[in-house]
Design a protein around this motif. Sequence first.
Motif, PDB file in Angstrom:
ATOM      1  N   LYS A  51       0.830  -1.210   0.000  1.00  0.00           N
ATOM      2  CA  LYS A  51       0.000   0.000   0.000  1.00  0.00           C
ATOM      3  C   LYS A  51       0.860   1.254   0.000  1.00  0.00           C
ATOM      4  O   LYS A  51       0.571   2.217  -0.713  1.00  0.00           O
ATOM      5  N   GLN A  52       1.918   1.248   0.803  1.00  0.00           N
ATOM      6  CA  GLN A  52       2.814   2.413   0.822  1.00  0.00           C
ATOM      7  C   GLN A  52       3.479   2.604  -0.537  1.00  0.00           C
ATOM      8  O   GLN A  52       3.597   3.727  -1.038  1.00  0.00           O
ATOM      9  N   CYS A  53       3.891   1.502  -1.127  1.00  0.00           N
ATOM     10  CA  CYS A  53       4.548   1.575  -2.436  1.00  0.00           C
ATOM     11  C   CYS A  53       3.587   2.105  -3.494  1.00  0.00           C
ATOM     12  O   CYS A  53       3.926   2.992  -4.278  1.00  0.00           O
ATOM     13  N   GLN A  54       2.394   1.552  -3.531  1.00  0.00           N
ATOM     14  CA  GLN A  54       1.402   1.967  -4.528  1.00  0.00           C
ATOM     15  C   GLN A  54       1.037   3.430  -4.351  1.00  0.00           C
ATOM     16  O   GLN A  54       0.928   4.185  -5.330  1.00  0.00           O
ATOM     17  N   GLN A  55       0.861   3.853  -3.114  1.00  0.00           N
ATOM     18  CA  GLN A  55       0.525   5.258  -2.845  1.00  0.00           C
ATOM     19  C   GLN A  55       1.646   6.181  -3.319  1.00  0.00           C
ATOM     20  O   GLN A  55       1.398   7.236  -3.919  1.00  0.00           O
ATOM     21  N   TYR A  56       2.881   5.782  -3.055  1.00  0.00           N
ATOM     22  CA  TYR A  56       4.024   6.593  -3.487  1.00  0.00           C
ATOM     23  C   TYR A  56       4.054   6.732  -5.006  1.00  0.00           C
ATOM     24  O   TYR A  56       4.229   7.827  -5.546  1.00  0.00           O
ATOM     25  N   ILE A  57       3.882   5.612  -5.705  1.00  0.00           N
ATOM     26  CA  ILE A  57       3.923   5.632  -7.167  1.00  0.00           C
ATOM     27  C   ILE A  57       2.806   6.507  -7.726  1.00  0.00           C
ATOM     28  O   ILE A  57       3.025   7.311  -8.642  1.00  0.00           O
ATOM     29  N   GLU A  58       1.619   6.384  -7.181  1.00  0.00           N
ATOM     30  CA  GLU A  58       0.470   7.144  -7.686  1.00  0.00           C
ATOM     31  C   GLU A  58       0.613   8.637  -7.424  1.00  0.00           C
ATOM     32  O   GLU A  58       0.051   9.456  -8.161  1.00  0.00           O
TER      33      GLU A  58
END
Length: 825
Positions: A51-58
């Motif tokens: 979730k942290q990774c996806q949020q960062y990318i988005e």
Amino acid sequence: MMTFCTNTDDKSLEIFSIIWLDANVYVKDTRKTEVKLRSIINHIKKFQDIKQCQQYIEQTSQKDRLILIVSGRLGQEIVPYIHQLRQVISIYVYCMDKNSNEQWAYKFSKIKSVVVDLDELVSQITTDHKIQKKVEEPLSINIFTTNVGAGKSTTGVNGEFVFFQILIDCLLRLKSTEIDKNELISLCEKEYEGNYIELNNLREFEKDYSPNKVLLWYTKETFFYKTLNAALRTQNIHLIFLFRAFIYDIYRQLQKSQSKRHLQVYRSQLMTIDELDGLKNNISQFISINSMFSTSKQRTTALFYLGDITTQIDSERVLFEIDADPKTVTTKPFANISKHSHFPDESEVLFMIGSIFRLNSIDRNDDQIWIIKMTLCNDDEHDLKQVLMYMKQQIESEETNLQTLGKLLCEMGEFDLAEEYLTRLLNQLPSNDPLHISLYEDLAKLASQRRKLNMSIEWRQKLLTFKEENSLATNVSVNKTNNSIGKFIRQKLFALKKPHQLIANPNMNKTNDSIGQSIPVNHININTKWKQHGTTIAGGNQIGNQLNQLSCPEGIYVDNDHQTIFIADYWNQRIVEWKYGAKKGQVVAGENGQGSRSDQLNNPTDVIVDKKNDSLIICDKDNRRVVRWSLLNGRNGETVISDIDCSRLTMDKNGDLYVSDYKKNEVRKWKHEKKEGTIVAGGRRKGNHRNQLDNPTGIFVDEDHSVYVSDTNNHRVMKWMKGAKEGIVVAGGKGRGNSLAQLSSPQGVIVDHLGNVYVGDWDNHRIMRWCKGSKEGSVVVGENETGEQPNQFICSTSLSFDVHGNLYVVDYLNHRIQKFDIDLN
């Protein structure tokens, strides 16, 4: 031990970043792999949580370019959600079970490979990135359009177009400081902390950089290219501000190597369908490229970077086909940079930031590649000229400084940066400088615009306090930058004041007491003054190669007998004769292209007339020779001195020739038919002692055969009496500066019959007179800052008097010759 940022609000100075998602990313022994990866892409961000990774990318910008390394298990979960994002350009699955992970991975085109070995991972990313950096970097474009549809306005796109053009012009006109350069180095040191390869590059850059190496650094795969490119493509204004001296160096190198022939060049690019549609909607309109625009002369090379056309990808393959005619160039040069490049075999043609193109057509060929055809334009195209003129009328300026930049950024809505640069200038000023008044006013207005009303009142209180404590300042005209922005548009990008870098051409000066052309005794005395507004008698029609134009003229010879002047037209590779009162000149030597044949010149810097032999003598600088060119049948030149790095030349009353050599730091006298010259000044290697010179340029020989030399890099004029072993300082010599006791990179020099020395003070854009024995000079003309008005210069290179005592000045970066009449009143 290397450290990696773990916060989600960090911002890399580069465009490309690696995201590494693995539940065991901090456990696995990946340190050596990270070192190798950082040599390719510096910024690596590691995650264990999906979730942290996806949020960062988005949350990253679509102008960022992300490479994702992911474990097999987490990859199956995250890839379906981030695969479609523009900023994600490639994905690598690093796992233990290659076969099972390939089964789900093949469905996603951005997954480049599934690997089980870290060395294989590094190798694959290295190979792919060589292509990615060519075609995946975002192309930052502004559009100027005259299309107005129902209910639509062009104000937004046209505003961005115009303001970017003005912003770049402004930034490049701002003189850079050591503080700015140190800030840039500090930013890079912080960015590349732990990346020892790039830190070594940074140390080498600090030690060995020089303006003539800028294209080598720009094409080399180091921090310099990566951060500069990212700043331009993401329009990071402050980073561009810090890079401005180096961008200027690129501009000068492109200008110096400007292509002489019409070219068709190519560039490959991957674009989204939305990006492509944005261009399709603006056929026949203008676009400006907001970064350095790299192209290839080879179509096949450009196509190669688009990859195998049978392989399906999520982006659109695009090939730009560009027609570039050098005759259209006014401010934004382009050049084949192969001989200056780190990769000399790539046939790279580079266009300056802000280059303007007309978008002709967009069509898809049989290979499903979109072909975008464009033509290089200049900013005098009718519609563009109209809007730029509008900007000039709206916002006027007296000079370009941080206040100019602050006001411009305020107009652009960049209020934080505007405040930063206004306060930066405020902190640089002496406490009693009257410029405080207008800066306080600007900051108060800026605070009001931002609804910071208490701050606005505070600035106004500071203004009142300053006026009370400095009552004299209120009577001084200080608001030189009121309305601040138009002047640098008028003066054009090529008129930048960076003389310490321009001295890379270094040789820009001459006087002509040559062959009996003596200073007019009856007209000049210690009280003589000249009218402050000059008349343009040659050139002045912008930079160009037409007969009514000049391109950075350098040397000048005034022929009183025939009422004509001869001009060394540096970048046009020619000598031009211009009759008094004529609207255009005629070519009397050169103009057969840049080259070393006997009928060609290569950046001539000086010319004199040998009346006894009806010929010109020309300093053919970049051919390292002095040539004689007949005025009777001047089709070819004859080399009279070879293997000399000539800067300027003159001739004494006996017909002996004097030539300054800017590399050997000497002046030699050449007698008739002699194969070797005799050193008459300098010749003791580069230095600042009285028996040394550092980049000698202008020279003058008086009746007693004393030689006067503009000792450019020592910021002084030296007099070497006949037979002397060392010279004496007759002007300047107090270090670089703009006080009346100082000079800054002096160029032209003339001496009158009273021994008074007249100097073209290049960096201070003024002509000074140094009376014999005086410790200070006085300004003859040019006390009005840099500019293109009749009472201004942008770097004067040569001086001369005519028989009546009128003063002629070569106004180098305004591409004109100015005449200042004696003031008989």
